[in-house]
Design a protein around this motif. Sequence first.
Motif, PDB file in Angstrom:
ATOM      1  N   VAL A 139       0.834  -1.199   0.000  1.00 36.51           N
ATOM      2  CA  VAL A 139       0.000   0.000   0.000  1.00 36.51           C
ATOM      3  C   VAL A 139       0.868   1.248   0.000  1.00 36.51           C
ATOM      4  O   VAL A 139       1.958   1.265   0.576  1.00 36.51           O
ATOM      5  N   TRP A 140       0.375   2.285  -0.686  1.00 37.40           N
ATOM      6  CA  TRP A 140       1.018   3.600  -0.661  1.00 37.40           C
ATOM      7  C   TRP A 140      -0.060   4.648  -0.490  1.00 37.40           C
ATOM      8  O   TRP A 140      -1.113   4.586  -1.126  1.00 37.40           O
ATOM      9  N   VAL A 141       0.197   5.616   0.413  1.00 40.36           N
ATOM     10  CA  VAL A 141      -0.755   6.688   0.690  1.00 40.36           C
ATOM     11  C   VAL A 141      -0.305   7.952  -0.018  1.00 40.36           C
ATOM     12  O   VAL A 141       0.838   8.405   0.160  1.00 40.36           O
ATOM     13  N   ASP A 142      -1.185   8.547  -0.826  1.00 39.17           N
ATOM     14  CA  ASP A 142      -0.818   9.747  -1.575  1.00 39.17           C
ATOM     15  C   ASP A 142      -0.936  10.992  -0.686  1.00 39.17           C
ATOM     16  O   ASP A 142      -1.464  10.935   0.433  1.00 39.17           O
ATOM     17  N   PRO A 143      -0.423  12.152  -1.155  1.00 39.85           N
ATOM     18  CA  PRO A 143      -0.443  13.363  -0.327  1.00 39.85           C
ATOM     19  C   PRO A 143      -1.846  13.816   0.078  1.00 39.85           C
ATOM     20  O   PRO A 143      -2.012  14.498   1.093  1.00 39.85           O
ATOM     21  N   ALA A 144      -2.857  13.442  -0.694  1.00 43.82           N
ATOM     22  CA  ALA A 144      -4.229  13.814  -0.369  1.00 43.82           C
ATOM     23  C   ALA A 144      -4.867  12.868   0.628  1.00 43.82           C
ATOM     24  O   ALA A 144      -5.994  13.100   1.081  1.00 43.82           O
ATOM     25  N   GLY A 145      -4.180  11.797   0.973  1.00 41.27           N
ATOM     26  CA  GLY A 145      -4.720  10.830   1.929  1.00 41.27           C
ATOM     27  C   GLY A 145      -5.405   9.643   1.295  1.00 41.27           C
ATOM     28  O   GLY A 145      -5.921   8.772   1.997  1.00 41.27           O
ATOM     29  N   GLY A 146      -5.413   9.579  -0.043  1.00 47.86           N
ATOM     30  CA  GLY A 146      -5.943   8.409  -0.731  1.00 47.86           C
ATOM     31  C   GLY A 146      -4.949   7.266  -0.690  1.00 47.86           C
ATOM     32  O   GLY A 146      -3.746   7.480  -0.506  1.00 47.86           O
ATOM     33  N   MET A 147      -5.435   6.048  -0.866  1.00 46.56           N
ATOM     34  CA  MET A 147      -4.575   4.866  -0.737  1.00 46.56           C
ATOM     35  C   MET A 147      -4.657   3.993  -1.977  1.00 46.56           C
ATOM     36  O   MET A 147      -5.750   3.590  -2.394  1.00 46.56           O
ATOM     37  N   TYR A 148      -3.500   3.692  -2.542  1.00 50.30           N
ATOM     38  CA  TYR A 148      -3.391   2.712  -3.613  1.00 50.30           C
ATOM     39  C   TYR A 148      -2.870   1.416  -2.998  1.00 50.30           C
ATOM     40  O   TYR A 148      -1.894   1.441  -2.230  1.00 50.30           O
ATOM     41  N   PHE A 149      -3.500   0.292  -3.317  1.00 56.39           N
ATOM     42  CA  PHE A 149      -2.982  -0.968  -2.791  1.00 56.39           C
ATOM     43  C   PHE A 149      -3.122  -2.079  -3.830  1.00 56.39           C
ATOM     44  O   PHE A 149      -4.040  -2.063  -4.655  1.00 56.39           O
ATOM     45  N   THR A 150      -2.185  -3.010  -3.777  1.00 55.03           N
ATOM     46  CA  THR A 150      -2.185  -4.147  -4.694  1.00 55.03           C
ATOM     47  C   THR A 150      -2.903  -5.321  -4.053  1.00 55.03           C
ATOM     48  O   THR A 150      -2.902  -5.481  -2.827  1.00 55.03           O
ATOM     49  N   ASP A 151      -3.503  -6.150  -4.898  1.00 54.18           N
ATOM     50  CA  ASP A 151      -4.309  -7.273  -4.400  1.00 54.18           C
ATOM     51  C   ASP A 151      -4.031  -8.541  -5.217  1.00 54.18           C
ATOM     52  O   ASP A 151      -4.911  -9.061  -5.893  1.00 54.18           O
ATOM     53  N   PRO A 152      -2.801  -9.055  -5.144  1.00 54.37           N
ATOM     54  CA  PRO A 152      -2.497 -10.306  -5.845  1.00 54.37           C
ATOM     55  C   PRO A 152      -3.045 -11.496  -5.070  1.00 54.37           C
ATOM     56  O   PRO A 152      -3.511 -11.339  -3.925  1.00 54.37           O
ATOM     57  N   PHE A 153      -2.972 -12.676  -5.665  1.00 55.08           N
ATOM     58  CA  PHE A 153      -3.413 -13.880  -4.965  1.00 55.08           C
ATOM     59  C   PHE A 153      -2.216 -14.764  -4.676  1.00 55.08           C
ATOM     60  O   PHE A 153      -1.539 -15.241  -5.578  1.00 55.08           O
ATOM     61  N   TYR A 154      -1.930 -14.960  -3.392  1.00 54.30           N
ATOM     62  CA  TYR A 154      -0.937 -15.909  -2.918  1.00 54.30           C
ATOM     63  C   TYR A 154      -1.631 -16.791  -1.880  1.00 54.30           C
ATOM     64  O   TYR A 154      -2.025 -16.290  -0.814  1.00 54.30           O
ATOM     65  N   LYS A 155      -1.803 -18.035  -2.179  1.00 55.94           N
ATOM     66  CA  LYS A 155      -2.521 -18.912  -1.255  1.00 55.94           C
ATOM     67  C   LYS A 155      -1.754 -19.048   0.059  1.00 55.94           C
ATOM     68  O   LYS A 155      -0.572 -19.384   0.074  1.00 55.94           O
ATOM     69  N   ARG A 156      -2.429 -18.773   1.145  1.00 61.27           N
ATOM     70  CA  ARG A 156      -1.829 -18.815   2.475  1.00 61.27           C
ATOM     71  C   ARG A 156      -2.228 -20.083   3.213  1.00 61.27           C
ATOM     72  O   ARG A 156      -3.393 -20.522   3.120  1.00 61.27           O
ATOM     73  N   ASP A 157      -1.295 -20.641   3.976  1.00 59.38           N
ATOM     74  CA  ASP A 157      -1.607 -21.865   4.711  1.00 59.38           C
ATOM     75  C   ASP A 157      -2.513 -21.604   5.914  1.00 59.38           C
ATOM     76  O   ASP A 157      -3.063 -22.531   6.497  1.00 59.38           O
ATOM     77  N   TYR A 158      -2.676 -20.333   6.294  1.00 63.19           N
ATOM     78  CA  TYR A 158      -3.553 -20.023   7.417  1.00 63.19           C
ATOM     79  C   TYR A 158      -4.977 -19.691   6.970  1.00 63.19           C
ATOM     80  O   TYR A 158      -5.838 -19.409   7.784  1.00 63.19           O
ATOM     81  N   TRP A 159      -5.234 -19.677   5.683  1.00 62.81           N
ATOM     82  CA  TRP A 159      -6.609 -19.505   5.196  1.00 62.81           C
ATOM     83  C   TRP A 159      -7.386 -20.807   5.336  1.00 62.81           C
ATOM     84  O   TRP A 159      -6.831 -21.893   5.147  1.00 62.81           O
ATOM     85  N   GLN A 160      -8.652 -20.680   5.584  1.00 63.47           N
ATOM     86  CA  GLN A 160      -9.524 -21.838   5.696  1.00 63.47           C
ATOM     87  C   GLN A 160     -10.478 -21.873   4.504  1.00 63.47           C
ATOM     88  O   GLN A 160     -11.292 -20.964   4.327  1.00 63.47           O
ATOM     89  N   GLY A 161     -10.375 -22.909   3.688  1.00 59.43           N
ATOM     90  CA  GLY A 161     -11.317 -23.106   2.598  1.00 59.43           C
ATOM     91  C   GLY A 161     -11.196 -22.155   1.431  1.00 59.43           C
ATOM     92  O   GLY A 161     -12.148 -22.003   0.662  1.00 59.43           O
ATOM     93  N   ARG A 162     -10.064 -21.503   1.278  1.00 54.62           N
ATOM     94  CA  ARG A 162      -9.866 -20.585   0.150  1.00 54.62           C
ATOM     95  C   ARG A 162      -8.818 -21.166  -0.790  1.00 54.62           C
ATOM     96  O   ARG A 162      -7.627 -20.964  -0.621  1.00 54.62           O
TER      97      ARG A 162
END
Length: 293
Positions: free
Chosen positions: A126-149
């Motif tokens: 995530v990166w926060v711009d000077p105006a306070g807006g937020m850009y964030f990335t949302d890739p998929f990496y399967k996590r071993d702590y997820w349940q049923g995903r």
Amino acid sequence: MKPILFFLITASFVQAQIPIAPGAELKLAADGYKFTEGPAVDAKGNVYFTDQPNDRILKWSADTGKIEDFMKPAGRSNGLCFDREGKLIACADEKGQLWRIDPETKKVTVLLDNYDKKLFNGPNDVWVDPAGGMYFTDPFYKRDYWQGREKPDQEKQRVYYLPKGAKAPAIAEETLVQPNGIIGSSDGKLLFVADIGAKNTYQYDIAKDGKLTNRKLFCEMGSDGMTRDSAGNIYLTGKGVTVFDKDGKKLGEIPNTESWTANVCFGGKDMKTLFITAMDSLYTVEMSVAGTR
């Protein structure tokens, strides 16, 4: 702890024009973690970073140089960034959320937990711009702590933008293979996004409404995490740290002995210490140029 090894930054790096302080050494600041990630600096130069498999956020003190737990559990936080009000923004991918944490009270506010009534794939950086807006990335990496995903909930791996005060994000970019690292310019005019899946990093112009325009290839290298210094140089990670100038020309590399380098940021009171998260460790190297917040 590992043996304390100091890796001399040789003349080849200086000749390659990487802005490393004369005589600087790559120093092992700490180890014994499981996988370090997401370093971010506050207004005082303190650096926060994550140890995601151990579900905690740690804090390096600019006053003492000591490291202590800041929060545990921490929502399996990954990438971090401070907003303009001094609050810590965390990509808490245990439940696919974006958090805002008050560093004083440690109160957590969940800013987002879905897009179009579906879980995010896993907010990553995530990166926060000077105006306070937020850009964030949302890739998929399967996590071993997820349940049923087993599969991603979102059909595409995107970059989202959350304007300040908004309740829902907008899609900023959805044509990348696997967006990961993200950083913007301090004036809020440029955004850099690493497509680790395509092994490319792209540069965008940021319009007044937050929309991304004029995409162009910045360099032919993807990255896990990234940062930028006051000279406009971009620091990408993977096998060590690779530095590019503002035009995408490779300046050289800062190597280490770890198999993977996840992320990087500037910190310290003068913002001239480069902090590098790599596998189970945290490294530092002194630079001749300051980073940007």
